[in-house]
Design an enzyme around this catalytic site. Structure first.
Site, PDB file in Angstrom:
ATOM      1  N   SER A  48       0.798  -1.212  -0.093  1.00  0.00           N
ATOM      2  CA  SER A  48       0.029   0.126   0.069  1.00  0.00           C
ATOM      3  C   SER A  48       0.781   1.352   0.172  1.00  0.00           C
ATOM      4  O   SER A  48       2.062   1.242   0.553  1.00  0.00           O
ATOM      5  CB  SER A  48      -0.872   0.110   1.353  1.00  0.00           C
ATOM      6  OG  SER A  48      -1.731   1.232   1.467  1.00  0.00           O
TER       7      SER A  48
ATOM      8  N   TYR B 188      -1.839  -0.961  10.165  1.00  0.00           N
ATOM      9  CA  TYR B 188      -1.683  -1.216   8.911  1.00  0.00           C
ATOM     10  C   TYR B 188      -0.545  -0.833   8.214  1.00  0.00           C
ATOM     11  O   TYR B 188       0.257  -1.523   7.301  1.00  0.00           O
ATOM     12  CB  TYR B 188      -2.976  -0.429   8.161  1.00  0.00           C
ATOM     13  CG  TYR B 188      -3.438  -0.726   6.774  1.00  0.00           C
ATOM     14  CD1 TYR B 188      -3.826  -1.822   6.313  1.00  0.00           C
ATOM     15  CD2 TYR B 188      -2.860   0.321   5.863  1.00  0.00           C
ATOM     16  CE1 TYR B 188      -4.076  -2.201   5.161  1.00  0.00           C
ATOM     17  CE2 TYR B 188      -3.153   0.065   4.480  1.00  0.00           C
ATOM     18  CZ  TYR B 188      -3.783  -1.106   4.229  1.00  0.00           C
ATOM     19  OH  TYR B 188      -3.947  -1.268   2.766  1.00  0.00           O
TER      20      TYR B 188
HETATM   21  P1  NAD Z   1     -11.827  -5.740   0.575  1.00  0.00           P
HETATM   22  O1  NAD Z   1     -12.134  -5.858   2.038  1.00  0.00           O
HETATM   23  O2  NAD Z   1     -12.676  -5.231  -0.451  1.00  0.00           O
HETATM   24  O3  NAD Z   1     -11.292  -7.356   0.156  1.00  0.00           O
HETATM   25  C1  NAD Z   1     -10.379  -8.136   1.094  1.00  0.00           C
HETATM   26  C2  NAD Z   1     -10.626  -9.566   0.791  1.00  0.00           C
HETATM   27  O4  NAD Z   1      -9.973 -10.445   1.761  1.00  0.00           O
HETATM   28  C3  NAD Z   1     -12.021  -9.963   1.089  1.00  0.00           C
HETATM   29  O5  NAD Z   1     -12.527 -10.632   0.241  1.00  0.00           O
HETATM   30  C4  NAD Z   1     -11.799 -10.744   2.675  1.00  0.00           C
HETATM   31  O6  NAD Z   1     -12.744 -11.533   2.862  1.00  0.00           O
HETATM   32  C5  NAD Z   1     -10.417 -11.300   2.448  1.00  0.00           C
HETATM   33  N1  NAD Z   1      -9.817 -11.667   3.634  1.00  0.00           N
HETATM   34  C6  NAD Z   1      -9.807 -10.971   4.605  1.00  0.00           C
HETATM   35  N2  NAD Z   1      -9.236 -11.478   5.813  1.00  0.00           N
HETATM   36  C7  NAD Z   1      -8.639 -12.517   5.192  1.00  0.00           C
HETATM   37  C8  NAD Z   1      -7.760 -13.700   5.685  1.00  0.00           C
HETATM   38  N3  NAD Z   1      -7.193 -13.689   6.947  1.00  0.00           N
HETATM   39  N4  NAD Z   1      -7.485 -14.338   4.910  1.00  0.00           N
HETATM   40  C9  NAD Z   1      -7.922 -14.689   3.586  1.00  0.00           C
HETATM   41  N5  NAD Z   1      -8.509 -13.557   2.958  1.00  0.00           N
HETATM   42  C10 NAD Z   1      -8.821 -12.731   3.860  1.00  0.00           C
HETATM   43  O7  NAD Z   1     -10.155  -5.208   0.546  1.00  0.00           O
HETATM   44  P2  NAD Z   1      -9.723  -4.370  -0.591  1.00  0.00           P
HETATM   45  O8  NAD Z   1     -10.009  -3.008  -0.935  1.00  0.00           O
HETATM   46  O9  NAD Z   1     -10.012  -5.398  -2.157  1.00  0.00           O
HETATM   47  O10 NAD Z   1      -8.004  -4.761  -0.582  1.00  0.00           O
HETATM   48  C11 NAD Z   1      -7.073  -5.796  -1.201  1.00  0.00           C
HETATM   49  C12 NAD Z   1      -5.854  -5.517  -0.764  1.00  0.00           C
HETATM   50  O11 NAD Z   1      -5.679  -4.369  -1.067  1.00  0.00           O
HETATM   51  C13 NAD Z   1      -5.519  -5.397   0.749  1.00  0.00           C
HETATM   52  O12 NAD Z   1      -4.377  -6.120   1.113  1.00  0.00           O
HETATM   53  C14 NAD Z   1      -5.560  -4.035   1.163  1.00  0.00           C
HETATM   54  O13 NAD Z   1      -4.698  -3.589   2.033  1.00  0.00           O
HETATM   55  C15 NAD Z   1      -4.900  -3.636  -0.289  1.00  0.00           C
HETATM   56  N6  NAD Z   1      -5.132  -2.053  -0.497  1.00  0.00           N
HETATM   57  C16 NAD Z   1      -6.317  -1.422  -0.562  1.00  0.00           C
HETATM   58  C17 NAD Z   1      -6.475  -0.138  -1.056  1.00  0.00           C
HETATM   59  C18 NAD Z   1      -7.957   0.273  -1.403  1.00  0.00           C
HETATM   60  O14 NAD Z   1      -7.801   1.524  -1.557  1.00  0.00           O
HETATM   61  N7  NAD Z   1      -8.841  -0.549  -1.299  1.00  0.00           N
HETATM   62  C19 NAD Z   1      -5.504   0.433  -1.285  1.00  0.00           C
HETATM   63  C20 NAD Z   1      -4.114  -0.098  -0.856  1.00  0.00           C
HETATM   64  C21 NAD Z   1      -3.885  -1.456  -0.531  1.00  0.00           C
END
Ligand code: NAD
Length: 246
Positions: A137, A150
């Site tokens: 991130s 985080y």
């Molecule tokens: P989201 O919450 O929409 O999806 C996350 C998925 O991970 C979900 O399906 C959830 O059930 C699954 N998950 C949660 N805990 C888990 C576990 N212990 N084992 C397996 N699966 C698990 O989140 P997102 O926004 O799609 O984010 C995905 C990745 O991208 C994450 O690592 C997040 O930190 C990173 N990220 C997101 C953003 C953003 O703006 N959305 C920005 C930077 C980084």
């Protein structure tokens, strides 16, 4: 058929990654504790003629990760690509941060990345090739108040990526990470930022490209890293519409 494993592939960015790999001809294996969303995603892939499987697994559990890799190898074959996308957020005033909450975020985001990488790399090493992409991130590079767990977990992923790239190169395995900025998913939509039009507009203006990111922006980059970037390893690719250079 090449095989891609996507953790947290049931929804959000992970779902877009799973779909992108399936559309590129990979058999896709998703690990996610959200059974309903996981099954929906593989049905979607199958409806498009792709091959996909879902495993109910928590990436912070060594037993679950071992099960995921065992079932994947048995049903699709050993992975060619692994995307460590599973992650959870956590925002709390630092003076109130509880050690157990800090540990949980580190366990899912950082230990989960290590466990899945190790399990997949054992299978990749046996065939002499593979590509791992870790989703970090921009919070690894710049912070907002009250995001210590985080930020630490994502900073750890960047360092873990460097270390694994150095260790696994000898087996023909490349390891990179991608650091997304704001991406429109569940987290973003439900955050205070999106609910407040001023914040939402501020977020858009923060990006030189004039918009926040979409899950496909990250999915396409993961695919490129695995399929086409044969001389790239140990890198952190910041995909944020230019937010961090502004
Ligand atoms: P989201 O919450 O929409 O999806 C996350 C998925 O991970 C979900 O399906 C959830 O059930 C699954 N998950 C949660 N805990 C888990 C576990 N212990 N084992 C397996 N699966 C698990 O989140 P997102 O926004 O799609 O984010 C995905 C990745 O991208 C994450 O690592 C997040 O930190 C990173 N990220 C997101 C953003 C953003 O703006 N959305 C920005 C930077 C980084």
């Amino acid at each position: 058929m090449a095989v891609a494993c996507v953790s947290g592939g049931a929804q959000g960015i992970g779902r877009a990654i799973a779909l992108a790999f399936a559309r590129a001809g990979y058999g896709v294996s998703i690990a996610d504790p959200d059974r309903q969303a996981g099954l929906e995603t593989i049905q979607w892939i199958r409806a498009e003629g792709g091959d996909a499987m879902y495993v109910n697994a928590d990436v912070s559990s060594p037993d679950d990760v071992a099960k995921w890799m065992r079932l994947t190898e048995a049903e699709l074959g050993p992975p060619d690509a692994l995307v460590n996308n599973a992650g959870i957020g956590h925002t709390v005033p630092f003076l109130e941060l509880k050690p157990e909450d800090f540990d949980r975020v580190l366990a899912v985001n950082l230990r989960g990345t290590m466990l899945c990488s190790q399990a997949a790399a054992r299978l990749m090493a046996a065939k002499g090739s593979g590509s791992i992409v870790n989703i970090a991130s921009t919070r690894a590079l710049m912070s907002e108040p009250d995001s210590e767990s985080y930020a630490a977990s994502k900073g750890g992923i960047v360092s873990l990526t460097h270390a694994m790239a150095v260790s696994l190169g000898r087996y023909g395995i490349r390891v990179n990470c991608i650091s997304p900025g704001w991406i429109e998913t569940r987290d973003w939509q439900y955050s205070e930022r999106a609910e407040t039009p001023v914040h939402s507009e501020r977020d858009r203006l923060q990006h030189p490209v004039g918009r926040v990111g979409r899950p496909d922006d990250i999915a396409e980059a993961c695919l490129f890293m695995c399929r086409s970037a044969g001389f790239v390893t140990g890198q952190n690719w910041v995909i944020d519409g230019g937010m961090t250079i502004k």
